[in-house]
Design a protein around this motif. Structure first.
Motif, PDB file in Angstrom:
ATOM      1  N   ASP A 231     -10.257  36.145  69.335  1.00 46.54           N
ATOM      2  CA  ASP A 231     -10.332  34.991  70.248  1.00 46.54           C
ATOM      3  C   ASP A 231      -9.891  33.739  69.479  1.00 46.54           C
ATOM      4  OD1 ASP A 231     -10.797  33.464  72.470  1.00 46.54           O
ATOM      5  OD2 ASP A 231     -12.979  33.508  72.318  1.00 46.54           O
ATOM      6  N   VAL A 232      -8.650  33.760  69.026  1.00 44.14           N
ATOM      7  CA  VAL A 232      -8.165  32.796  68.039  1.00 44.14           C
ATOM      8  C   VAL A 232      -8.266  31.358  68.535  1.00 44.14           C
ATOM      9  CG1 VAL A 232      -6.226  32.169  66.562  1.00 44.14           C
ATOM     10  CG2 VAL A 232      -6.600  34.569  67.176  1.00 44.14           C
ATOM     11  N   VAL A 233      -7.792  31.088  69.727  1.00 47.23           N
ATOM     12  CA  VAL A 233      -7.725  29.712  70.215  1.00 47.23           C
ATOM     13  C   VAL A 233      -9.114  29.108  70.353  1.00 47.23           C
ATOM     14  CG1 VAL A 233      -6.989  28.219  72.097  1.00 47.23           C
ATOM     15  CG2 VAL A 233      -5.535  30.122  71.389  1.00 47.23           C
ATOM     16  N   ASN A 234     -10.011  29.812  71.040  1.00 53.27           N
ATOM     17  CA  ASN A 234     -11.348  29.264  71.262  1.00 53.27           C
ATOM     18  C   ASN A 234     -12.108  29.066  69.959  1.00 53.27           C
ATOM     19  OD1 ASN A 234     -11.327  29.045  74.140  1.00 53.27           O
ATOM     20  ND2 ASN A 234     -11.494  31.271  74.261  1.00 53.27           N
ATOM     21  N   THR A 235     -11.974  30.016  69.050  1.00 53.85           N
ATOM     22  CA  THR A 235     -12.662  29.884  67.758  1.00 53.85           C
ATOM     23  C   THR A 235     -12.125  28.710  66.961  1.00 53.85           C
ATOM     24  OG1 THR A 235     -13.322  32.199  67.588  1.00 53.85           O
ATOM     25  CG2 THR A 235     -13.024  31.003  65.531  1.00 53.85           C
ATOM     26  N   MET A 236     -10.814  28.550  66.933  1.00 52.45           N
ATOM     27  CA  MET A 236     -10.233  27.476  66.135  1.00 52.45           C
ATOM     28  C   MET A 236     -10.440  26.098  66.771  1.00 52.45           C
ATOM     29  SD  MET A 236      -9.360  29.072  63.518  1.00 52.45           S
ATOM     30  CE  MET A 236      -8.663  27.671  62.662  1.00 52.45           C
TER      31      MET A 236
ATOM     32  N   LEU B 129     -16.517  28.824  59.211  1.00 53.11           N
ATOM     33  CA  LEU B 129     -15.190  29.028  58.631  1.00 53.11           C
ATOM     34  C   LEU B 129     -14.043  28.415  59.424  1.00 53.11           C
ATOM     35  CD1 LEU B 129     -15.472  32.743  57.427  1.00 53.11           C
ATOM     36  CD2 LEU B 129     -16.271  30.667  56.308  1.00 53.11           C
ATOM     37  N   THR B 130     -14.292  27.916  60.640  1.00 53.65           N
ATOM     38  CA  THR B 130     -13.179  27.419  61.456  1.00 53.65           C
ATOM     39  C   THR B 130     -12.343  26.384  60.716  1.00 53.65           C
ATOM     40  OG1 THR B 130     -14.151  27.901  63.621  1.00 53.65           O
ATOM     41  CG2 THR B 130     -12.585  26.098  63.525  1.00 53.65           C
ATOM     42  N   THR B 131     -12.984  25.341  60.203  1.00 52.63           N
ATOM     43  CA  THR B 131     -12.198  24.276  59.571  1.00 52.63           C
ATOM     44  C   THR B 131     -11.512  24.747  58.295  1.00 52.63           C
ATOM     45  OG1 THR B 131     -14.180  23.458  58.434  1.00 52.63           O
ATOM     46  CG2 THR B 131     -13.619  22.441  60.547  1.00 52.63           C
TER      47      THR B 131
ATOM     48  N   PHE C 281      -7.709  26.183  59.072  1.00 54.78           N
ATOM     49  CA  PHE C 281      -6.621  25.451  59.725  1.00 54.78           C
ATOM     50  C   PHE C 281      -5.275  25.686  59.030  1.00 54.78           C
ATOM     51  CE2 PHE C 281      -9.706  22.067  61.546  1.00 54.78           C
ATOM     52  CZ  PHE C 281      -9.884  22.829  62.687  1.00 54.78           C
ATOM     53  N   ASP C 282      -5.272  25.791  57.707  1.00 59.38           N
ATOM     54  CA  ASP C 282      -4.010  25.993  56.986  1.00 59.38           C
ATOM     55  C   ASP C 282      -3.465  27.412  57.147  1.00 59.38           C
ATOM     56  OD1 ASP C 282      -3.943  23.409  56.085  1.00 59.38           O
ATOM     57  OD2 ASP C 282      -4.844  23.839  54.143  1.00 59.38           O
ATOM     58  N   GLU C 283      -4.310  28.306  57.640  1.00 61.04           N
ATOM     59  CA  GLU C 283      -3.864  29.693  57.852  1.00 61.04           C
ATOM     60  C   GLU C 283      -3.297  29.886  59.250  1.00 61.04           C
ATOM     61  OE1 GLU C 283      -3.176  33.710  56.885  1.00 61.04           O
ATOM     62  OE2 GLU C 283      -3.855  32.097  55.559  1.00 61.04           O
ATOM     63  N   TRP C 284      -4.025  29.360  60.258  1.00 61.67           N
ATOM     64  CA  TRP C 284      -3.644  29.611  61.651  1.00 61.67           C
ATOM     65  C   TRP C 284      -3.079  28.379  62.341  1.00 61.67           C
ATOM     66  CZ3 TRP C 284      -4.112  34.619  61.576  1.00 61.67           C
ATOM     67  CH2 TRP C 284      -5.133  35.191  60.833  1.00 61.67           C
ATOM     68  N   GLY C 285      -3.438  27.200  61.830  1.00 62.62           N
ATOM     69  CA  GLY C 285      -3.084  25.959  62.498  1.00 62.62           C
ATOM     70  C   GLY C 285      -4.288  25.373  63.205  1.00 62.62           C
ATOM     71  N   ASN C 286      -4.209  24.115  63.568  1.00 59.89           N
ATOM     72  CA  ASN C 286      -5.269  23.436  64.302  1.00 59.89           C
ATOM     73  C   ASN C 286      -4.835  23.298  65.753  1.00 59.89           C
ATOM     74  OD1 ASN C 286      -7.171  21.726  65.416  1.00 59.89           O
ATOM     75  ND2 ASN C 286      -7.312  20.410  63.619  1.00 59.89           N
ATOM     76  N   PRO C 287      -5.515  23.974  66.692  1.00 59.52           N
ATOM     77  CA  PRO C 287      -5.065  23.958  68.090  1.00 59.52           C
ATOM     78  C   PRO C 287      -5.188  22.588  68.757  1.00 59.52           C
ATOM     79  CG  PRO C 287      -7.162  25.090  67.889  1.00 59.52           C
ATOM     80  CD  PRO C 287      -6.677  24.840  66.488  1.00 59.52           C
ATOM     81  N   LYS C 288      -5.792  21.627  68.082  1.00 60.92           N
ATOM     82  CA  LYS C 288      -5.770  20.270  68.619  1.00 60.92           C
ATOM     83  C   LYS C 288      -4.360  19.685  68.553  1.00 60.92           C
ATOM     84  CE  LYS C 288     -10.637  19.417  67.649  1.00 60.92           C
ATOM     85  NZ  LYS C 288     -11.633  18.665  66.836  1.00 60.92           N
TER      86      LYS C 288
ATOM     87  N   ALA D  76       0.741  23.917  67.726  1.00 60.54           N
ATOM     88  CA  ALA D  76      -0.087  24.981  67.160  1.00 60.54           C
ATOM     89  C   ALA D  76      -0.883  25.684  68.256  1.00 60.54           C
ATOM     90  CB  ALA D  76      -1.022  24.409  66.102  1.00 60.54           C
ATOM     91  N   TYR D  77      -1.395  24.919  69.198  1.00 58.13           N
ATOM     92  CA  TYR D  77      -2.183  25.480  70.299  1.00 58.13           C
ATOM     93  C   TYR D  77      -1.369  26.502  71.085  1.00 58.13           C
ATOM     94  CZ  TYR D  77      -4.338  25.766  74.934  1.00 58.13           C
ATOM     95  OH  TYR D  77      -4.866  26.227  76.125  1.00 58.13           O
TER      96      TYR D  77
END
Length: 712
Positions: A592-597, A604-606, A609-616, A620-621
């Motif tokens: 559930d990548v988007v909701n978790t990030m 671990l979410t913050t 960010f350098d691994e998956w991106g910040n959906p804000k 990236a979203y």
């Protein structure tokens, strides 16, 4: 992000959704989760997350108890569907347990005048941590009897064991929940007394200063579990008065504290995926202020290796695959760094292990680790020879700075885990121990290969595989393909005695060394992260298709497995190419990548960010939404699926796989089995005992064997 929530009265219901017994599974009614409207609105995009209520156990929301009821219902469903394999699972458990030498002892490690080792006893789940003074002929001291300590606990983990400089005191961490939140305890090794003073909510490790009374440790945020502060504790005082010596302001960084091998310095390291910074003091001056070795630089990682007369710096500054720099002990800023070992385009320099007269470089070339021994006296180098086409090698525990012996570990897909001591002066190696496979094992009965699949963009992707020599390779041969492909973690070809239960029943086992790992260099990692993450998934699919094309297996007998970020891989590939796989296993999957990030309260979410991106960030979203397994479930046929999770998982929260399974069950158009197993007592790593985890593997194997019609 704007959220609107509408509740319904019924949380979940049982409907006439039955499994098809064509694959040997029992028929049963599956639990169907009720839907609740929950709108996620961001970047002009509106998504109705109908299973968001499953968050409530973690979030202590109103539906907390009902979430647990739903997970128990899924467990009951799995038990019924897999009920016919109960006896087989027990036999597989005993078979794998029977290969483990129950009364065993680790290779002793010498440090500061003592030999330290662990030993296990027949029938016991845990171990005893022991030492002998000066000689292996000396009398044994049992420092920790974890078998006794763990009595009455469903989960019990000890970590971060450290001994004071005078060898009289020990600090250690205990986690009783499996959320990697450790309480530090102290023990007097002369009297055997465990002190009443404790330090809660830590990463587990404690670093002793030279005064034998001061320790430094990492304190965690109790909600997000982020490693936020390094604190100083003085033995005999209350932890509430501990001094914060460093606080990390960047929530994307992990922090930790440790002592250097030469015992002269205490280091604090702060590191994200792309940059790092080290702070240090002298170990005999524990109350001094930590100073920065070199302030963090954009997209620059560095590690410090202290020698007697200088510092070495392993860094990727102007060096994609890393190089080694050097500087004096008193001038450490980057403008004082001079090149010591240059960058090489075809060699990834992974680590440096230091000794008084040598350094040992752990290098990776063409996907394989090589250990290079370099003399500090004359700069001469030589490599340790391993002699197999695909293997795993690594420097092991080498705590003694003055030694001329480097200990390393070695294994391959046919060679059990082995420990060697290598004399760096004479180049002689001594096998200290090869893990025994009880009941007999002949490596000559098995064969390992190294293959290369061609990805759609022309990239050659390595595959390591192993099988029994009597196994015929054709379209009817079952093959399990394993993958991970994240965080730059390299999945090396190693031995598993448990895997023999697959191989001896005709399976081929393969590892796809896909992008997102670091097997082929730093670029391999960078080409499988952030806005290139989809390469990880297409590589894995291309490896599967290659194995079918080359007649190692057929689609009706091809299986896939991955865990955690590897579970994300499994979720993505069955959305992208569901017809390629007959069955898949997703262990503790990050799906559930988007909701978790988007939720920075989740552990671990913050940091990620350098691994998956910040959906804000809008780009990236939408990119992560394009591959997130939960977001992309569709009305179509899916393969047979087994999903596992842990209620107390701190790495991937239980609600990710639970939501994913609920959505799959609602959307899929096939009659294949879909199973969710939630361990109600454990977390990300599963059971803590050395045998209990085998029950999870027995379930995985029984699932695969049932699909293949194998019942013994």
């Amino acid at each position: 992000m704007k959220k609107v929530l509408f509740s319904t009265l019924i949380l979940f219901i049982f409907m006439s959704c039955t499994t098809n017994n064509k694959n040997g599974f029992k028929e049963a009614k599956a639990p169907i989760a009720e839907k609740k409207e929950h709108l996620r609105i961001i970047h002009g995009d509106t998504v109705n997350d109908e299973y968001y209520w499953m968050y409530d156990f973690f979030g202590k929301g109103p539906d907390s108890t009902l979430v647990v009821d739903y997970l128990k219902a899924e467990n009951a469903y799995l038990d019924t569907v897999m009920g016919g394999t109960a006896g087989f699972q027990e036999a597989l458990f005993n078979e794998m347990k029977g290969r483990i030498k129950e009364t065993d002892e680790s290779v002793p490690t010498f440090k500061n005048g003592y030999y330290y080792y662990t030993r296990t006893e027949e029938g016991k789940q845990y171990y005893k941590y022991c030492r002998k003074k000066g000689s292996l002929e000396a009398s044994e001291e049992i420092l920790l009897d974890v078998d006794k300590m763990a009595e009455g606990h469903s989960y019990y983990a000890v970590g971060g064991i450290s001994i004071s400089e005078d060898n009289k005191l020990m600090a250690y961490g205990v986690d009783e929940v499996s959320r990697r939140q450790y309480t530090i305890y102290f023990k007097n090794l002369e009297t055997g007394e465990v002190y009443k003073e404790t330090i809660p909510n830590t990463s587990g490790g404690a670093t002793w200063a030279a005064d034998n009374k001061t320790v430094f440790y990492t304190s965690k945020n109790p909600v997000t579990l982020l490693s936020e502060k390094i604190k100083r504790h003085t033995l005999g005082t209350d932890a509430s008065s501990d001094v914060t010596v460093y606080e990390e302001k960047d929530k994307s960084n992990y922090i930790g504290v440790g002592k250097t091998k030469n015992r002269k310095y205490i280091f604090i390291q702060s590191q994200a995926t792309l940059s790092s910074e080290t702070f240090f003091i002298e170990a005999d001056k524990p109350e001094s202020a930590f100073k920065s070795f070199q302030p963090r630089m954009k997209d620059v990682l560095y590690d410090i290796i202290p020698l007697a007369d200088r510092f070495l710096i392993l860094t990727n500054k102007d060096a994609k695959n890393f190089r080694v720099m050097e500087c004096s002990l008193d001038k450490t800023s980057v403008d004082n760094w001079k090149e010591y070992i240059p960058h090489r385009a075809d060699v990834l320099l992974e680590s440096v292990d230091e000794f008084k007269d040598f350094i040992v470089l752990e290098e990776r070339k063409e996907g394989l680790v090589k250990l290079c021994v370099r003399s500090l006296k004359d700069g001469k180098e030589h490599y340790i020879d391993f002699g197999e086409p695909t293997y795993m090698a690594y420097t092991a525990s080498n705590p003694e700075y003055e030694s001329n012996i480097v200990r390393y570990g070695y294994t391959s897909m046919t060679t059990p885990s082995s420990t060697f001591d290598y004399n760096m002066d004479t180049h002689e190696k001594t096998l200290m121990k090869e893990r025994e496979v009880v009941g007999g094992y002949n490596k000559e009965d098995y064969r390992t290969e190294r293959l290369y699949a061609t990805a759609k963009d022309g990239t050659k992707v390595p595959i390591s595989l192993v099988y029994k020599k009597t196994t015929k390779k054709d379209s009817k041969t079952p093959l399990l393909l394993y993958g991970y492909g994240s965080y730059g973690a390299s999945m090396d070809a190693s031995f598993s005695s448990n895997r023999l239960s697959l191989l001896d029943r005709g399976f081929i086992y393969a590892i796809a060394h896909i992008r997102g790992g670091q097997e082929m260099g730093r670029q391999w990692y960078e080409d499988g992260k952030l806005m290139k993450k989809i390469n990880t998934f297409t590589d894995f699919i291309d490896c599967g298709e290659f194995l079918v094309k080359e007649n190692y297996t057929g689609k009706e007998h091809l299986y896939a497995q991955g865990g955690s970020a590897g579970g994300l891989l499994i979720g993505a590939v069955i959305n992208m190419n569901p017809g390629l796989w007959h069955g898949v296993i997703a262990d503790v999957p990050f799906v559930d990548v988007v909701n978790t990030m988007l939720d920075e309260s989740i552990p671990l979410t913050t940091n990620e960010f350098d691994e998956w991106g910040n959906p804000k960030d809008k780009d990236a979203y939408f990119y992560m939404k394009s591959y997130s397994p939960y977001e992309n479930v569709e009305k179509k046929d899916y393969p047979n699926i087994l999903v596992t999770t842990g209620l107390h998982d701190s790495q991937v929260q239980y609600f990710e796989p639970a939501k994913w399974v609920a959505k799959l069950r609602d959307m899929k158009t096939d009659n294949n089995v879909l199973l969710l197993k939630t361990n109600m007592e454990f977390g990300h790593g599963g059971a803590s005992g050395r045998f209990d985890y085998l029950k999870d593997i027995a379930l995985d194997y029984a699932f695969l064997f049932t699909l293949e019609g194998i019942d013994r």
